[in-house]
Scaffold this motif. Structure first.
Motif, short mmCIF file in Angstrom:
data_model
loop_
_atom_site.label_atom_id
_atom_site.label_comp_id
_atom_site.label_asym_id
_atom_site.label_seq_id
_atom_site.Cartn_x
_atom_site.Cartn_y
_atom_site.Cartn_z
N PHE A 1 -51.27 50.69 78.39
CA PHE A 1 -51.96 52.17 78.31
C PHE A 1 -51.03 53.08 79.19
CE2 PHE A 1 -54.67 55.09 80.07
CZ PHE A 1 -55.54 55.55 78.92
N ARG A 2 -51.04 54.08 78.44
CA ARG A 2 -50.23 55.10 79.19
C ARG A 2 -51.05 56.52 79.35
NH1 ARG A 2 -44.73 56.31 76.15
NH2 ARG A 2 -44.68 57.73 77.50
N GLY A 3 -50.92 57.20 80.37
CA GLY A 3 -51.48 58.45 80.44
C GLY A 3 -52.71 58.25 81.35
N PRO A 4 -53.62 59.47 81.38
CA PRO A 4 -54.69 59.51 82.29
C PRO A 4 -55.86 58.70 81.40
CG PRO A 4 -54.40 61.67 81.35
CD PRO A 4 -53.19 60.80 81.17
N LEU A 5 -57.07 58.37 82.08
CA LEU A 5 -58.23 57.72 81.38
C LEU A 5 -58.56 58.58 80.25
CD1 LEU A 5 -60.37 56.32 84.58
CD2 LEU A 5 -58.43 55.18 83.11
N PHE A 6 -58.62 59.80 80.19
CA PHE A 6 -59.03 60.56 79.00
C PHE A 6 -57.91 61.09 78.10
CE2 PHE A 6 -58.41 63.10 83.00
CZ PHE A 6 -57.48 63.93 82.64
N ALA A 7 -56.74 60.30 77.96
CA ALA A 7 -55.84 60.39 77.07
C ALA A 7 -56.26 60.68 75.44
CB ALA A 7 -54.60 59.55 76.92
N ASP A 8 -57.28 59.87 75.27
CA ASP A 8 -57.79 59.84 73.69
C ASP A 8 -58.27 61.42 73.49
OD1 ASP A 8 -57.39 57.38 74.22
OD2 ASP A 8 -59.94 56.83 73.58
N SER A 9 -58.61 61.99 74.44
CA SER A 9 -59.23 63.51 74.02
C SER A 9 -57.74 64.38 73.44
CB SER A 9 -59.86 64.06 75.28
OG SER A 9 -58.84 64.33 76.24
N ASP A 10 -56.80 64.19 73.84
CA ASP A 10 -55.66 64.83 73.39
C ASP A 10 -55.37 64.67 71.95
OD1 ASP A 10 -55.21 65.38 76.05
OD2 ASP A 10 -53.45 63.84 76.29
N LEU A 11 -55.49 63.35 71.19
CA LEU A 11 -55.51 63.12 69.80
C LEU A 11 -56.80 63.85 69.28
CD1 LEU A 11 -54.27 62.18 67.15
CD2 LEU A 11 -55.66 59.99 67.90
N TYR A 12 -57.87 63.98 69.79
CA TYR A 12 -59.24 64.40 69.10
C TYR A 12 -59.20 65.87 69.23
CZ TYR A 12 -60.99 59.63 70.09
OH TYR A 12 -61.36 58.33 70.10
N LYS A 13 -58.57 66.62 70.28
CA LYS A 13 -58.37 67.98 69.96
C LYS A 13 -57.53 68.32 68.96
CE LYS A 13 -58.25 68.34 74.80
NZ LYS A 13 -58.18 68.78 76.18
N MET A 14 -56.35 67.34 68.97
CA MET A 14 -55.16 68.08 68.02
C MET A 14 -56.07 67.64 66.49
SD MET A 14 -52.06 68.58 68.83
CE MET A 14 -51.18 67.89 67.41
N LEU A 15 -56.76 66.62 66.24
CA LEU A 15 -57.29 66.42 64.88
C LEU A 15 -58.27 67.54 64.55
CD1 LEU A 15 -57.83 62.71 64.98
CD2 LEU A 15 -56.26 63.99 63.76
N GLU A 16 -59.00 68.08 65.66
CA GLU A 16 -59.73 69.11 65.35
C GLU A 16 -58.86 70.49 64.95
OE1 GLU A 16 -62.92 72.51 67.61
OE2 GLU A 16 -62.24 70.64 68.75
N ALA A 17 -57.74 70.68 65.56
CA ALA A 17 -57.05 71.74 65.35
C ALA A 17 -56.43 71.78 63.80
CB ALA A 17 -55.78 71.80 66.28
N ILE A 18 -56.02 70.52 63.63
CA ILE A 18 -55.44 70.16 62.10
C ILE A 18 -56.55 70.45 61.09
CG2 ILE A 18 -54.52 68.44 60.50
CD1 ILE A 18 -53.04 67.32 63.13
N ALA A 19 -57.86 70.07 61.45
CA ALA A 19 -58.89 70.27 60.48
C ALA A 19 -58.99 71.53 60.19
CB ALA A 19 -59.93 69.44 61.05
N TRP A 20 -59.14 72.49 61.43
CA TRP A 20 -59.20 73.87 61.00
C TRP A 20 -58.06 74.65 60.14
CZ3 TRP A 20 -63.85 75.68 61.51
CH2 TRP A 20 -64.81 75.53 62.57
N GLU A 21 -56.83 74.06 60.47
CA GLU A 21 -55.68 74.52 59.82
C GLU A 21 -55.89 74.09 58.33
OE1 GLU A 21 -53.84 76.87 60.56
OE2 GLU A 21 -53.84 76.79 62.63
N LEU A 22 -56.17 72.78 57.94
CA LEU A 22 -56.28 72.54 56.70
C LEU A 22 -57.47 73.41 55.78
CD1 LEU A 22 -55.97 68.49 56.98
CD2 LEU A 22 -54.31 70.33 56.21
N GLY A 23 -58.29 73.65 56.79
CA GLY A 23 -59.43 74.49 55.96
C GLY A 23 -58.72 75.90 55.40
N HIS A 24 -57.80 76.26 56.27
CA HIS A 24 -57.11 77.60 55.99
C HIS A 24 -56.33 77.36 54.63
CE1 HIS A 24 -57.07 78.46 60.26
NE2 HIS A 24 -58.47 78.61 60.02
N GLU A 25 -55.41 76.22 54.53
CA GLU A 25 -54.51 76.12 53.71
C GLU A 25 -53.92 74.57 53.78
OE1 GLU A 25 -49.99 77.74 52.22
OE2 GLU A 25 -51.25 78.90 53.83
N ASP A 26 -53.99 74.12 52.71
CA ASP A 26 -53.61 72.57 52.77
C ASP A 26 -52.09 72.41 53.16
OD1 ASP A 26 -53.74 69.78 52.47
OD2 ASP A 26 -53.34 69.62 50.33
#
Length: 621
Positions: A47-72
């Motif tokens: 395991f690498r990173g702080p204990l809450f490293a999972d949240s980095d991926l989740y925030k990225m997925l949220e960003a990507i979801a919003w962007e895919l809503g704009h344009e595929d």
């Protein structure tokens, strides 16, 4: 709403084309993705990173979801779907999903103080909601719901006293309730908020105030402790109030808002005066060079300010939102979109040496604690959602943020209206609105007039109106009729401001603002030593012929100032009053740039927002 060629549109395109792809590469490089892959046997990596490293991926997925809503986008969609599949495979049968605890190195639910399991779940929920709303994705939502069901079973009962050391899940659960109408989600958010202050978290390393665990939410009057935690908590409390109407929650929020904006808020929208615990300091404790002003705290303040506006309808909350966006948030990312500030001080001394999170002037491509970069990404990916609002009990459309855009909005009566907005704001103050699809004559178009604007003009179909703002809004009945042209001109004259006399760190100094944009002296723009500069008031300010950096939040400015020509080692560290100290002071022109654009040169240089000042003394014959 579709963003056009204005500043917010520029930010959105940069985010989509440059910042998010960079973030994906950093998730791979930092080990965040490998943390999940180890759960399904695809890697033997530790395991690498702080204990809450999972949240980095989740925030990225949220960003990507919003962007895919704009344009595929093929690449973004591929990463999104591969990540969702990875989460599906990694999730335990009972719903639990956390890479820091799941392999057995640590016992799940053994560290509510710093384990951040519920915090990470909050970001997973928000990513799932964004994906469901923008691209109709149900798979990530199913992962989140399965985990939430587990948490309800474990901690939802009245006899449970558990809550997370880092608030965030509260606002996510309320939004999940809005999506699912499952009352259990709202009840769990309410339970977490009601329990806080009971002492469950305890003193930890920094004391109970750090975790907002020293007092119940409803009796809280001041902002204290870790800034991001406090502001995320208040965002969740505001959401809970919006759903329940519990006045005791709103009263606590209003007390804390007043405390923040009168005693603990930096002029840039930054919060947190102390590095040791990333925390609020005492009232008026606002040191410039030691300002922590974490980028995530700025984003958290924006989310809270937005909800306070939704609650009250008052534009002053959007004023704070705007100030934070154009200064703190904008400064948190480099102009090229691939480097970041974790902290955002208001002064950098030329001999300052620092690394990582305290790199006051040296932007980093990523951080060990990488909470800020993906937070920036999800904010820019959804920024258009904060610009326009419809009022629920009447046909009124409010435009709170001004940017080049096409707006299609359905009013409370069900009538849809369409408008185009053309503006270079905040570089320029001219805003033009064309109504291309109208509503009835009783419908109202409302435009925000920021509190800093003392001089404005509004016209409808070339007729200048005499109108006074109400709660920060110009309300124009009938202006949503098809073919209507509304023009608003906001005065953007630069002005000097000074701080509260109890704010010792900025006593005897002034800052320069132009509209919502805060300015600073950057050594890279000036041949003179910026730490020897003294503003001579009254002083005229004019725009530089050199255009400011892009994306543009304002032009560079030129101001006349006094400059001490002596080298620092020629000036006594302490001198008696009356000693000749300014005999070498000369008048010179100095350059100021928008604070949001400082620190973008290859060589890190000095910077300061607050400038010492002296009054000119005119000699009369």
């Amino acid at each position: 709403m579709k963003l056009g060629a204005g500043l917010l549109g520029d930010w959105s395109r940069r985010n989509r084309e440059t910042t998010i792809p960079h973030g994906i590469a950093m998730l791979r490089e930092s080990g965040v993705l490998a943390n999940f892959q180890r759960l399904i046997g695809e890697t033997d990596a530790q395991f690498r990173g702080p204990l809450f490293a999972d949240s980095d991926l989740y925030k990225m997925l949220e960003a990507i979801a919003w962007e895919l809503g704009h344009e595929d986008d093929v690449e973004l969609r591929r990463f999104f779907m591969e990540s969702v599949e990875l989460l599906e495979r990694a999730q335990r049968d009972d719903g639990y999903l956390n890479t820091a605890f799941q392999r057995g190195e640590r016992e799940p639910w053994s560290d509510f103080i710093h384990g951040h399991e519920l915090y990470c779940l909050g970001h997973l929920i928000q990513a799932a909601i964004a994906a469901n709303r923008t691209i109709g994705d149900a798979r990530l939502l199913a992962v989140a719901l399965k985990y939430v069901d587990l948490v309800i079973n474990l901690f939802g009962a009245a006899e449970s006293d558990a809550y997370c050391g880092h608030p965030e899940i509260e606002t996510a659960l309320v939004e999940l309730y809005r999506l699912t109408a499952d009352r259990r989600h709202l009840d769990l958010a309410s339970a977490f908020i009601d329990r806080r202050g009971s002492g469950f978290i305890g003193a930890g390393i920094y004391g109970s105030q750090y975790y907002q665990d020293d007092a119940p939410v409803r009796s809280t009057a001041t902002l204290r402790g870790h800034a991001v935690r406090a502001l995320y908590l208040n965002t969740g409390v505001a959401d809970l109030y919006l759903e329940t109407g519990d006045r005791s929650l709103l009263e606590a929020l209003q007390r804390q808002w007043d405390d923040l904006t009168t005693r603990r808020l930096y002029i840039t929208g930054g919060t947190g005066a102390r590095h040791r615990d990333e925390a609020f300091g005492d009232g008026y404790e606002l040191p410039s060079e030691r300002a922590y002003a974490e980028t995530c705290a700025g984003i958290a303040l924006m989310t809270w300010a937005w909800r306070m506006y939704l609650i009250s309808g008052h534009a002053r909350y959007l004023d704070t939102f705007e100030t934070t966006m154009y200064n703190l948030l904008a400064a948190g990312i480099s102009l090229n979109g691939t480097e970041f500030f974790y902290t955002n001080p208001l002064q950098r001394r030329p001999d300052h040496g620092a690394t990582q999170e305290e790199a006051s002037g040296a932007r980093q491509p990523w951080f060990y604690c990488a909470c800020c970069p993906p937070n920036i990404m999800r904010t820019f990916a959804s920024i258009e959602n904060y610009a326009v609002t419809t009022v629920t009990d009447r046909d009124e459309l409010q435009i709170g943020l001004f940017t080049h855009a096409a707006i299609c909005s359905t009013l409370s009566s069900g009538v849809t209206t369409e408008l185009t907005v053309a503006t270079d704001y905040p570089e320029r103050g001219a805003i033009r609105i064309d109504v291309t699809r109208g509503a009835g004559l009783d419908a109202i178009l409302s435009l925000r007039v920021p509190a800093w604007c003392a001089d404005f003009e509004v016209s409808v179909n070339n007729t200048v109106l005499t109108v006074e703002p109400e709660e920060g809004w110009i309300r124009l009945p009938g202006a949503l009729a098809e073919g209507t042209v509304v023009e608003l001109q906001l005065g953007l004259e630069p002005k000097f401001v000074r701080g509260h006399p109890r704010a010792d760190g900025i006593r005897g100094s002034v800052a320069i603002l132009r509209g919502p944009t805060v300015y600073c002296l950057d050594q890279s723009d000036n041949a003179v030593d910026i730490d020897s500069v003294e503003a001579l008031l009254p002083a005229s300010v004019h725009e530089s012929a050199e255009h400011s950096d892009s994306p543009v939040v304002g032009p560079k400015l030129i101001v006349q100032a006094g400059v001490d020509q002596r080298a620092p080692d020629q000036i006594p560290l302490y001198a008696s009053i009356g000693d000749a100290q300014n005999e070498d002071r000369q008048v010179a022109e100095v350059v100021l740039r928008p604070y949001a654009t400082w620190g973008n040169t290859e060589t890190v240089s000095g910077m300061r927002v607050w400038i010492p000042y002296a009054q000119r003394h005119e000699t009369h014959q």
